[in-house]
Design a protein around this motif. Structure first.
Motif, PDB file in Angstrom:
ATOM      1  N   LEU A 141       1.462   3.284  -3.233  1.00 33.14           N
ATOM      2  CA  LEU A 141       0.536   4.022  -3.706  1.00 33.14           C
ATOM      3  C   LEU A 141       0.452   5.466  -3.045  1.00 33.14           C
ATOM      4  O   LEU A 141      -0.407   6.207  -3.452  1.00 33.14           O
ATOM      5  N   ASP A 152       0.717   8.836  -2.172  1.00 30.27           N
ATOM      6  CA  ASP A 152       0.631  10.279  -2.925  1.00 30.27           C
ATOM      7  C   ASP A 152       1.469  11.297  -2.354  1.00 30.27           C
ATOM      8  O   ASP A 152       1.247  12.595  -2.904  1.00 30.27           O
ATOM      9  N   GLN A 172       0.831  -1.324  -0.094  1.00 32.91           N
ATOM     10  CA  GLN A 172       0.033  -0.067   0.132  1.00 32.91           C
ATOM     11  C   GLN A 172       0.840   1.350   0.061  1.00 32.91           C
ATOM     12  O   GLN A 172       0.487   2.313  -0.524  1.00 32.91           O
TER      13      GLN A 172
END
Length: 776
Positions: free
Chosen positions: A693, A695, A690
């Motif tokens: 991912l 940002d 996770q």
């Protein structure tokens, strides 16, 4: 061609552009001759035309006018010569008149000079200097008038005669002054005019008279207090000052009226005495080994003498006029102040540091409400009073390089004050911070005193910079290091106050541990452990906060206390197994209650604060801080309530509520949720997946979870032991206090008061010694 400076060369070069063009020269000459001839005709024609147009007889008039002008000019010269001849006689007559007037003036003034001189000679035996001054002023003016005529024998002889009279007058005046000093003259009122006569004759005679008078008045002082005689030693310097004061008193009483006021004979005499004394002191100080007591005694006597002179003459010119010679030897004085301060420290260590009101047997809360006494070490104010006294004394002597040494001395004792007086009051071990008020009194006193010392150190440093001469300012020692020492003292005091509260909260956390969390099936009101925790906090804060003087430290302490409470509760969660939803909801309710309690911490700074009656609120910034801190704890509890399956859900909840990407912190959550070690691998792998991912919204590490202890870190601790970690607040290694056995027993008693209640009344009077360094 019409210009006055015309040159034909330019045109010739234009006409004869080459050697071949010279062949055209005859043609050119012919043309030029023809042109010249034609010009002549034109001129003749113009003249004839002019003559025909002029009136008849005009030329004759012009000639006649010219002749007349010449005649007038000739006549004017004749007239001028006649006038000059006539006025020459008049000018000679005027000059004769001027010479006659000058001769008469000279004769008249010569007669005046002779008469004045004769009169002066006749009245000189009377010694009536007032009348003599009037006559001599006239003679002086007349002599100035005859100065250009000294080449005349008669005038020169008269001038010599006046000079002889003048010399006789000078001798008479000096003799009269000698007679007056020997008390043989009655008409002393005439001597002031004699002084004016001497000054009128020549200023050198004034100086000669003053020199004679000053030598006469200081003769005995020079004879008695010379460097050869015993009276001239440093031990008798004060006697010299006393002797001169008597001389000055005599001069001001007997001689001021016989000298002109503008001569200021008393001031001049005093200046000369100071010059002589200063020279003698330089020789004495340079040739002998001066003892500190002798130096100080002479220094103080000199300062007193200079001060008295300034008061007498209403001036400041005598400041340091003599005492400046002591400056190279002031290090002896500095060493003496070192001994004085050292003796003061013995008194400081023997005296109680707490304000006397804090040792009363009345209820201490009542004392706080009634007495608005700052909790600062008594000796700290005394220390700076002594500094100020020493600095004031040294400034009477010098504001030069000696201030550097004095500044070093002050810094030395600022260190000693911390190391010998304050630091030994800090408890050696955290366990020493038991129940009772004494630790709170002393720790807040150390905090306030540290702040008081820092502020006064800043003032002291600024004062040295403003007082010392500019060339020495850069050499002044810095006070930053000693300020850091007192800043550390403040931090130690705050840390130990928090440790004291942590120790008092152990029972509350023990209740938290022993609660039946696993069998809880419904949310109740606020838990009993939380009510006990509030009681302990209120008990401590009602004493601590009113005793802290500066508001910024109250805020700092409250902020750290909030962080401590949140960290302590978070770290105690690991002892509850399992952490079911109902238990977490109850803890969340308790946390909400604790946040409301924390929001009221600053209000306890008012000793008259009553929670039941008060409607006051803390500052907006503090409320924002508390809400932010508790938000992290509430997020942690909500995360623990989230189901651990499916795996993606708990990871999403972690990112949403905690918001960091620390795998270590995530593992702490897995341990709190009691997930098996073997299953944790899947969670961690999914967590890493996770993270790819992310940002950029996730932080590196949550501050709350970073302070959360791993279960392995406390594995060796007993399950029944209360966890009260304070990783950021532990006091550094302290300087142990040297106390005798009796005082050590009293200190042990004070720090474990709950176990010795029966002995409280018997030893209460000795509480002031619990944290005091022994005076061995």
């Amino acid at each position: 061609m019409n210009s006055h400076d015309y040159t034909p060369n330019d045109h010739l070069h234009q006409i004869f552009t080459s050697p071949q063009s010279l062949n055209e020269l005859p043609q050119l000459l012919s043309y030029t001759s023809s042109y010249k001839h034609q010009l002549g005709k034109d001129i003749t024609k113009d003249i004839e035309s002019y003559d025909s147009s002029c009136p008849v007889g005009l030329n004759e008039d012009i000639v006649s006018l010219i002749s007349l002008i010449r005649k007038v000019k000739s006549d004017s010269h004749v007239t001028q010569n006649s006038i000059s001849s006539m006025t020459g006689s008049i000018r000679d007559l005027d000059q004769y008149k001027k010479n006659l007037v000058l001769s008469m003036t000279i004769l008249k003034r010569l007669q005046m000079l002779i008469n004045a001189n004769n009169t002066l000679i006749s009245i000189m035996p009377s010694h009536n200097y007032k009348e003599i001054l009037s006559l001599f002023s006239v003679i002086k003016e007349l002599l100035i008038f005859f100065q250009p005529y000294k080449a005349i024998d008669e005038i020169n002889q008269l001038n010599l005669m006046v000079i002889g009279t003048q010399n006789k007058l000078i001798d008479d005046i000096f003799i009269d002054f000698e007679d007056f000093s020997a008390h043989r003259m009655d008409r002393a009122d005439q001597l002031v005019y004699g002084c004016e006569i001497l000054e009128l004759i020549d200023v050198k005679y004034k100086e000669k008279l003053l020199q004679w008078f000053e030598n006469l008045q200081l003769k005995d002082i020079k004879a008695i207090f010379n460097s050869v005689e015993e009276a001239g030693s440093l031990d008798n310097l004060n006697r010299r000052y006393i002797y001169f004061n008597n001389t000055l008193k005599s001069v001001r009483g007997q001689y001021l009226d016989i000298f002109p006021k503008d001569w200021q004979i008393d001031l001049k005499l005093t200046q000369l005495f100071c010059t002589i004394t200063k020279k003698d002191l330089i020789n004495l100080l340079g040739s002998t080994n001066v003892k500190s007591n002798t130096l100080l005694d002479n220094l103080m006597a000199t300062l007193d003498f200079e001060k008295a002179l300034n008061e007498t003459f209403k001036t400041t010119e005598f400041t340091q006029i003599i005492s400046s010679v002591f400056e190279p030897y002031l290090l002896i004085w500095i060493n003496e102040q070192d001994k004085v301060l050292s003796q003061k420290f013995s008194e400081f260590m023997a005296a109680p540091q707490l304000p006397s009101e804090f040792n009363e047997k009345d209820d201490f809360l009542t004392v706080l409400k009634v007495n608005n006494v700052p909790n600062i070490a008594n000796s700290s104010t005394e220390l700076f009073k002594n500094f100020q006294k020493i600095l004031t004394s040294i400034l009477k002597l010098s504001n030069g390089e000696i201030l550097i040494e004095l500044s070093k001395l002050f810094i030395k004792y600022l260190y000693d004050f911390h190391n010998k007086i304050l630091a030994p009051m800090i408890p050696k071990n955290d366990d020493d911070l038991g129940g009772g008020l004494e630790p709170l009194k002393y720790l807040t006193m150390l905090l306030n005193t540290g702040d008081y010392m820092i502020n006064n150190i800043d003032d002291l440093a600024d004062k040295f910079k403003s007082l010392i001469k500019d060339q020495y300012e850069s050499k002044l020692p810095t006070y930053e290091n000693i300020k850091d020492v007192y800043f550390k003292l403040i931090n130690k005091s705050i840390s130990n106050l928090l440790i004291k509260i942590s120790n008092d909260l152990k029972f509350s956390w023990r209740q938290f541990m022993n609660a039946n969390w696993s069998n809880m099936d419904a949310i109740n009101d606020v838990s009993s452990y939380m009510l006990e925790l509030k009681k302990q906090l209120a008990s401590n804060l009602s004493i601590i906060l009113p005793l802290i003087i500066r508001e910024s430290y109250i805020r700092n302490f409250n902020d750290k206390l909030v962080e401590l409470l949140i960290t302590s509760l978070s770290n105690n969660l690991k002892f509850i197994k399992p952490l079911n939803v109902t238990a977490l909801e109850q803890i969340l309710l308790d946390v909400s209650f604790l946040k409301e309690v924390s929001l009221k911490f600053p209000l306890y700074a008012d000793p008259n604060y009553d929670e039941a009656k008060s409607t006051n609120a803390s500052s907006v910034s503090y409320q924002k801080f508390v809400n932010n801190q508790f938000h992290g704890l509430e997020s942690l509890l909500k995360l623990l309530m989230a189901p651990h399956l499916p795996i993606e859900n708990i990871i999403e909840s972690y990112f949403e509520l905690i918001g960091d990407k620390s795998i270590r912190n995530f593992m702490k959550i897995l341990n709190l949720k009691d997930i098996n070690k073997s299953d944790q691998t899947r969670y961690i792998e999914n967590f890493k997946l996770q993270l790819t991912l992310d940002d950029g919204t996730l932080t590196n590490q949550s501050s709350l979870l970073s302070n959360l202890e791993d279960e392995e870190e406390v594995m060796s601790a007993s399950v029944s032991q209360v966890s009260t970690p304070t990783p950021d607040l532990r006091s550094p290694k302290l300087i142990p206090a040297k106390i005798n056995n009796f005082e050590k027993n009293l200190r042990d008693f004070a720090l474990t008061g709950e176990n010795h209640v029966s002995k409280l009344n018997e030893n209460f009077k000795n509480f002031g010694k619990f944290f005091r360094k022994d005076n061995d």
